[in-house]
Design a protein around this motif. Structure first.
Motif, PDB file in Angstrom:
ATOM      1  N   GLY A  98       9.356  55.127   7.414  1.00 54.90           N
ATOM      2  CA  GLY A  98       9.415  54.719   6.011  1.00 54.90           C
ATOM      3  C   GLY A  98       8.155  54.043   5.508  1.00 54.90           C
ATOM      4  O   GLY A  98       8.070  53.701   4.323  1.00 54.90           O
ATOM      5  N   PHE A  99       7.163  53.846   6.393  1.00 54.42           N
ATOM      6  CA  PHE A  99       5.923  53.170   6.001  1.00 54.42           C
ATOM      7  C   PHE A  99       5.274  53.859   4.809  1.00 54.42           C
ATOM      8  O   PHE A  99       5.118  55.081   4.801  1.00 54.42           O
ATOM      9  CB  PHE A  99       4.935  53.134   7.174  1.00 54.42           C
ATOM     10  CG  PHE A  99       3.603  52.569   6.812  1.00 54.42           C
ATOM     11  CD1 PHE A  99       3.423  51.204   6.682  1.00 54.42           C
ATOM     12  CD2 PHE A  99       2.523  53.411   6.578  1.00 54.42           C
ATOM     13  CE1 PHE A  99       2.188  50.681   6.329  1.00 54.42           C
ATOM     14  CE2 PHE A  99       1.281  52.904   6.232  1.00 54.42           C
ATOM     15  CZ  PHE A  99       1.114  51.535   6.102  1.00 54.42           C
ATOM     16  N   GLU A 100       4.918  53.074   3.800  1.00 60.89           N
ATOM     17  CA  GLU A 100       4.305  53.588   2.587  1.00 60.89           C
ATOM     18  C   GLU A 100       2.822  53.240   2.578  1.00 60.89           C
ATOM     19  O   GLU A 100       2.448  52.121   2.243  1.00 60.89           O
ATOM     20  CB  GLU A 100       5.003  53.000   1.363  1.00 60.89           C
ATOM     21  CG  GLU A 100       6.479  53.317   1.315  1.00 60.89           C
ATOM     22  CD  GLU A 100       7.219  52.605   0.191  1.00 60.89           C
ATOM     23  OE1 GLU A 100       6.586  51.843  -0.566  1.00 60.89           O
ATOM     24  OE2 GLU A 100       8.435  52.827   0.087  1.00 60.89           O
ATOM     25  N   SER A 108       4.959  58.325   2.635  1.00 61.11           N
ATOM     26  CA  SER A 108       5.706  58.017   3.859  1.00 61.11           C
ATOM     27  C   SER A 108       6.131  59.298   4.556  1.00 61.11           C
ATOM     28  O   SER A 108       6.295  60.345   3.929  1.00 61.11           O
ATOM     29  CB  SER A 108       6.945  57.174   3.529  1.00 61.11           C
ATOM     30  OG  SER A 108       7.920  57.962   2.866  1.00 61.11           O
TER      31      SER A 108
END
Length: 193
Positions: A98-100, A108
């Motif tokens: 989920g890292f943006e 992501s």
């Protein structure tokens, strides 16, 4: 998240399980690792799905789960490879998925990934998913009983025929899966043995 060298190592390990150039409805697994189950693609990239992947790894004595995001006509998301220990939590899985990058949700893995390949170092199991046609396939169940138990615990999952009736029609014009596509998917992922 993995650095460049580790991403290359993950790619090498994943390529032992999968033909990284193949796409559905073609055969993506290099070896026959048993019967297949399908789910919707997006399910694989949610934190709730981590226990299902961890369970598959544990069956085969893998201490890590490797996930590789493959190019599919576009550039890879900034973070393209992940390796997590089977003891990791759902939050640990979600952190790289989920890292943006630079605060951009569209960058992501959960949103940008078009094709993902997931396996363990044993190479005895795997999950391959494609955003288009919105499905993921799993193989590597030690027994039919284990497969049924895993399906009941982590599902919903369908066999190839069920996926052709439920998951795939919305991805095709007129909501009809072409006969050639259906025949190929069934041939490659239908019942084994």
């Amino acid at each position: 998240m993995s650095g460049r060298t580790e991403s290359q190592n993950i790619g090498y390990r994943v390529s032992a399980t999968f033909d990284l150039d193949a796409r559905f409805p073609g055969q993506v697994f290099r070896n026959n690792v048993g019967k297949s189950l399908f789910c919707e693609f997006d399910a694989v990239l949610t934190p709730d799905f981590w226990p299902a992947l961890s369970a598959m790894a544990r069956w085969h004595g893998d201490d890590h789960v490797d996930l590789l995001v493959l190019p599919d006509g576009d550039e890879l998301p900034e973070r393209s490879a992940v390796s997590l220990p089977v003891e990791a939590s759902e939050d640990d899985y979600w952190a790289p998925i989920g890292f943006e990058p630079e605060g951009d949700a569209l960058g992501s893995i959960a949103i940008a990934a078009k094709v993902v390949a997931v396996t363990g170092r044993s190479g005895k199991w795997g999950c391959w998913g494609e955003r288009d046609p919105e499905i993921a396939v799993f193989r590597g169940f030690p027994s039919d009983a284990t497969r049924d138990e895993w399906r009941d615990r982590f599902g919903p999952f369908l066999e190839a025929r069920g996926a052709l009736r439920s998951y795939l029609p919305p991805t095709f014009a007129g909501r009809i899966v072409p006969d050639e596509y259906a025949a190929s998917l069934t041939s490659n992922y239908g019942a084994v043995g």
